[in-house]
Design a protein around this motif. Structure first.
Motif, PDB file in Angstrom:
ATOM      1  N   SER A 127       0.836  -1.205   0.000  1.00 59.71           N
ATOM      2  CA  SER A 127       0.000   0.000   0.000  1.00 59.71           C
ATOM      3  C   SER A 127       0.868   1.252   0.000  1.00 59.71           C
ATOM      4  N   LEU A 128       0.291   2.309  -0.540  1.00 63.42           N
ATOM      5  CA  LEU A 128       0.878   3.640  -0.484  1.00 63.42           C
ATOM      6  C   LEU A 128      -0.251   4.643  -0.361  1.00 63.42           C
ATOM      7  N   ARG A 129       0.040   5.772   0.258  1.00 66.35           N
ATOM      8  CA  ARG A 129      -0.920   6.875   0.271  1.00 66.35           C
ATOM      9  C   ARG A 129      -0.273   8.102  -0.350  1.00 66.35           C
ATOM     10  N   LEU A 130      -0.871   8.589  -1.397  1.00 68.45           N
ATOM     11  CA  LEU A 130      -0.428   9.804  -2.052  1.00 68.45           C
ATOM     12  C   LEU A 130      -1.187  10.995  -1.490  1.00 68.45           C
ATOM     13  N   SER A 131      -0.499  12.121  -1.436  1.00 70.24           N
ATOM     14  CA  SER A 131      -1.119  13.370  -1.002  1.00 70.24           C
ATOM     15  C   SER A 131      -0.937  14.424  -2.076  1.00 70.24           C
ATOM     16  N   CYS A 132      -1.891  15.317  -2.164  1.00 71.11           N
ATOM     17  CA  CYS A 132      -1.813  16.455  -3.076  1.00 71.11           C
ATOM     18  C   CYS A 132      -2.203  17.689  -2.282  1.00 71.11           C
ATOM     19  N   ALA A 133      -1.215  18.504  -1.967  1.00 70.73           N
ATOM     20  CA  ALA A 133      -1.455  19.740  -1.230  1.00 70.73           C
ATOM     21  C   ALA A 133      -1.761  20.850  -2.216  1.00 70.73           C
ATOM     22  N   ALA A 134      -2.900  21.507  -2.008  1.00 77.60           N
ATOM     23  CA  ALA A 134      -3.352  22.537  -2.942  1.00 77.60           C
ATOM     24  C   ALA A 134      -3.333  23.909  -2.295  1.00 77.60           C
ATOM     25  N   SER A 135      -3.068  24.893  -3.110  1.00 79.61           N
ATOM     26  CA  SER A 135      -3.208  26.276  -2.663  1.00 79.61           C
ATOM     27  C   SER A 135      -4.102  27.001  -3.655  1.00 79.61           C
ATOM     28  N   GLY A 136      -4.878  27.931  -3.133  1.00 85.13           N
ATOM     29  CA  GLY A 136      -5.825  28.649  -3.973  1.00 85.13           C
ATOM     30  C   GLY A 136      -7.129  28.830  -3.235  1.00 85.13           C
ATOM     31  N   ARG A 137      -7.951  29.712  -3.749  1.00 83.37           N
ATOM     32  CA  ARG A 137      -9.206  30.009  -3.060  1.00 83.37           C
ATOM     33  C   ARG A 137     -10.286  28.980  -3.375  1.00 83.37           C
ATOM     34  N   SER A 138     -11.165  28.809  -2.433  1.00 84.37           N
ATOM     35  CA  SER A 138     -12.381  27.993  -2.600  1.00 84.37           C
ATOM     36  C   SER A 138     -12.074  26.545  -2.918  1.00 84.37           C
ATOM     37  N   PHE A 139     -11.054  26.009  -2.271  1.00 88.26           N
ATOM     38  CA  PHE A 139     -10.679  24.609  -2.510  1.00 88.26           C
ATOM     39  C   PHE A 139     -11.878  23.688  -2.317  1.00 88.26           C
ATOM     40  N   ASP A 140     -12.737  23.982  -1.354  1.00 82.73           N
ATOM     41  CA  ASP A 140     -13.844  23.072  -1.049  1.00 82.73           C
ATOM     42  C   ASP A 140     -14.842  22.976  -2.195  1.00 82.73           C
ATOM     43  N   ASP A 190     -12.321   1.644 -13.552  1.00 80.25           N
ATOM     44  CA  ASP A 190     -12.626   0.230 -13.263  1.00 80.25           C
ATOM     45  C   ASP A 190     -11.392  -0.506 -12.755  1.00 80.25           C
ATOM     46  N   SER A 191     -10.234  -0.115 -13.258  1.00 82.85           N
ATOM     47  CA  SER A 191      -9.005  -0.832 -12.929  1.00 82.85           C
ATOM     48  C   SER A 191      -8.571  -0.653 -11.467  1.00 82.85           C
ATOM     49  N   VAL A 192      -9.100   0.369 -10.795  1.00 81.28           N
ATOM     50  CA  VAL A 192      -8.677   0.614  -9.410  1.00 81.28           C
ATOM     51  C   VAL A 192      -9.819   0.518  -8.403  1.00 81.28           C
ATOM     52  N   ARG A 193     -11.046   0.425  -8.900  1.00 80.59           N
ATOM     53  CA  ARG A 193     -12.196   0.399  -7.981  1.00 80.59           C
ATOM     54  C   ARG A 193     -12.079  -0.785  -7.035  1.00 80.59           C
ATOM     55  N   GLY A 194     -12.280  -0.505  -5.749  1.00 79.71           N
ATOM     56  CA  GLY A 194     -12.176  -1.534  -4.729  1.00 79.71           C
ATOM     57  C   GLY A 194     -10.788  -1.667  -4.119  1.00 79.71           C
ATOM     58  N   ARG A 195      -9.787  -1.078  -4.776  1.00 80.12           N
ATOM     59  CA  ARG A 195      -8.419  -1.114  -4.246  1.00 80.12           C
ATOM     60  C   ARG A 195      -7.932   0.273  -3.846  1.00 80.12           C
ATOM     61  N   PHE A 196      -8.359   1.290  -4.569  1.00 83.14           N
ATOM     62  CA  PHE A 196      -7.936   2.666  -4.299  1.00 83.14           C
ATOM     63  C   PHE A 196      -9.104   3.452  -3.700  1.00 83.14           C
ATOM     64  N   THR A 197      -8.757   4.399  -2.839  1.00 78.56           N
ATOM     65  CA  THR A 197      -9.761   5.288  -2.258  1.00 78.56           C
ATOM     66  C   THR A 197      -9.278   6.726  -2.346  1.00 78.56           C
ATOM     67  N   ILE A 198     -10.081   7.576  -2.954  1.00 76.50           N
ATOM     68  CA  ILE A 198      -9.778   9.004  -3.005  1.00 76.50           C
ATOM     69  C   ILE A 198     -10.542   9.700  -1.892  1.00 76.50           C
ATOM     70  N   SER A 199      -9.890  10.646  -1.251  1.00 71.62           N
ATOM     71  CA  SER A 199     -10.536  11.398  -0.177  1.00 71.62           C
ATOM     72  C   SER A 199      -9.969  12.812  -0.157  1.00 71.62           C
ATOM     73  N   ARG A 200     -10.578  13.654   0.627  1.00 76.35           N
ATOM     74  CA  ARG A 200     -10.107  15.039   0.717  1.00 76.35           C
ATOM     75  C   ARG A 200     -10.300  15.558   2.124  1.00 76.35           C
ATOM     76  N   ASP A 201      -9.457  16.501   2.485  1.00 68.37           N
ATOM     77  CA  ASP A 201      -9.579  17.214   3.750  1.00 68.37           C
ATOM     78  C   ASP A 201      -9.601  18.695   3.390  1.00 68.37           C
ATOM     79  N   ASP A 202     -10.778  19.278   3.355  1.00 67.40           N
ATOM     80  CA  ASP A 202     -10.897  20.661   2.903  1.00 67.40           C
ATOM     81  C   ASP A 202     -10.219  21.638   3.862  1.00 67.40           C
ATOM     82  N   ALA A 203     -10.167  21.296   5.136  1.00 64.57           N
ATOM     83  CA  ALA A 203      -9.492  22.166   6.100  1.00 64.57           C
ATOM     84  C   ALA A 203      -8.002  22.244   5.817  1.00 64.57           C
ATOM     85  N   LYS A 204      -7.448  21.135   5.315  1.00 67.21           N
ATOM     86  CA  LYS A 204      -6.023  21.088   4.977  1.00 67.21           C
ATOM     87  C   LYS A 204      -5.774  21.332   3.486  1.00 67.21           C
ATOM     88  N   THR A 205      -6.810  21.566   2.735  1.00 66.61           N
ATOM     89  CA  THR A 205      -6.747  21.741   1.272  1.00 66.61           C
ATOM     90  C   THR A 205      -5.863  20.658   0.640  1.00 66.61           C
TER      91      THR A 205
END
Length: 120
Positions: free
Chosen positions: A17-30, A59-74
């Motif tokens: 397993s691995l967890r990737l992060s994407c830190a965003a900057s900019g207005r109205s991320f949510d 289809d190739s990743v469904r059930g194995r990968f999960t995308i999520s977001r933390d709007d407070a942390k953008t």
């Protein structure tokens, strides 16, 4: 100004397993629809997953990968489990400006990418 910075890539054994992060900057991320794409050597960039008030997966990743977001942390995440050698690629996060969200030309901001290598 929108900036996207990915992190979390690396070398992992098949089945790991691995967890990737994407830190965003900019207005109205949510309000942004965000996605992960990937590109393996010699292949076209392909859609992996997107998130807004909903989530969409290839289809190739469904059930194995999960995308999520933390709007407070953008920040957007991609939790990747049960990795396979064919998951090896450079992974990019991106911000959409229109749908459909599976098409990369509908994204106007991209990160620099993070390399994921899966050993068999």
């Amino acid at each position: 100004q929108v900036q996207l910075v990915e992190s979390g890539g690396g070398l992992v054994q098949a089945g790991g397993s691995l967890r990737l992060s994407c830190a965003a900057s900019g207005r109205s991320f949510d309000t942004w629809t965000m996605a992960w794409f990937r590109q393996a050597p010699g292949k076209e960039r392909e859609f992996v997953a997107a998130i807004s008030s909903f989530t969409v997966y290839a289809d190739s990743v469904r059930g194995r990968f999960t995308i999520s977001r933390d709007d407070a942390k953008t920040t957007v995440y991609l939790q990747m489990n049960s990795l396979k050698p064919e998951d090896a690629a450079v992974y990019y996060c991106a911000k959409a400006f229109r749908s459909p969200y599976t098409i990369d030309s509908n994204y106007d901001h991209w990160g620099q990418g993070t390399q994921v290598t899966v050993s068999s």
